[in-house]
Scaffold this motif. Structure first.
Motif, PDB file in Angstrom:
ATOM      1  N   PHE A  68       0.842  -1.192   0.000  1.00 23.53           N
ATOM      2  CA  PHE A  68       0.000   0.000   0.000  1.00 23.53           C
ATOM      3  C   PHE A  68       0.879   1.245   0.000  1.00 23.53           C
ATOM      4  N   THR A  69       0.378   2.302  -0.653  1.00 23.12           N
ATOM      5  CA  THR A  69       1.084   3.581  -0.690  1.00 23.12           C
ATOM      6  C   THR A  69       0.109   4.714  -0.406  1.00 23.12           C
ATOM      7  N   ILE A  70       0.440   5.524   0.572  1.00 22.00           N
ATOM      8  CA  ILE A  70      -0.380   6.690   0.889  1.00 22.00           C
ATOM      9  C   ILE A  70       0.221   7.912   0.199  1.00 22.00           C
ATOM     10  N   SER A  71      -0.647   8.803  -0.263  1.00 21.67           N
ATOM     11  CA  SER A  71      -0.180  10.045  -0.875  1.00 21.67           C
ATOM     12  C   SER A  71      -1.229  11.124  -0.651  1.00 21.67           C
ATOM     13  N   ARG A  72      -0.861  12.342  -0.974  1.00 20.01           N
ATOM     14  CA  ARG A  72      -1.798  13.451  -0.802  1.00 20.01           C
ATOM     15  C   ARG A  72      -1.586  14.495  -1.878  1.00 20.01           C
ATOM     16  N   ASP A  73      -2.662  15.178  -2.205  1.00 21.04           N
ATOM     17  CA  ASP A  73      -2.625  16.305  -3.124  1.00 21.04           C
ATOM     18  C   ASP A  73      -3.360  17.450  -2.425  1.00 21.04           C
ATOM     19  N   ASN A  74      -2.595  18.301  -1.769  1.00 23.06           N
ATOM     20  CA  ASN A  74      -3.219  19.370  -0.984  1.00 23.06           C
ATOM     21  C   ASN A  74      -3.988  20.348  -1.865  1.00 23.06           C
TER      22      ASN A  74
END
Length: 125
Positions: A68-74
């Protein structure tokens, strides 16, 4: 009103992939760490990943590390969880949550103050 809303769950075969999204509103996402949790029937809620507000730090539970990979796009006010090599034991309701500003860096549910309704992920052939 501060909200987080999960989407992207569904039915997938073992070995498959899904990407979950967590849309946030009512607060400035770039000021908060965010986490993903899951809860299977009859089990306690499990913290599986979190990401720092500045996108520099990530934490994964051993059960999902490497898959699993967590990411974000603020800019889009959205947090993601890419799930690969899914297993039947990954079947659960998946929740997104906002890390409370007073909390320590952790995957304990008590460190999070705003929760979504969850999205169902089922891994089955």
């Amino acid at each position: 009103q501060e909200r987080v809303v999960e989407s992207g769950g569904g039915l997938v075969q073992p070995g498959g992939s899904l990407r979950l999204s967590c849309a946030t509103s009512g607060f400035s996402l770039d000021e908060y760490g965010m986490g993903w949790f899951r809860q299977a029937p009859g089990k306690e809620r499990e913290g599986i990943s979190c990401i720092s507000s500045n996108d520099k730090d990530r934490l994964y539970a051993d059960s999902v590390k490497g898959r699993f990979t967590i990411s974000r796009d603020n800019a889009k006010n959205t947090v993601y969880l890419q799930m690969n090599s899914l297993k039947p034991e990954d079947t659960a309701i998946y929740y997104c949550a906002r890390m409370a500003p007073w909390s320590s860096w952790s995957l304990f549910p008590s460190s999070y103050d705003t929760w979504g309704q969850g999205t169902q992920v089922t891994v089955s052939s």
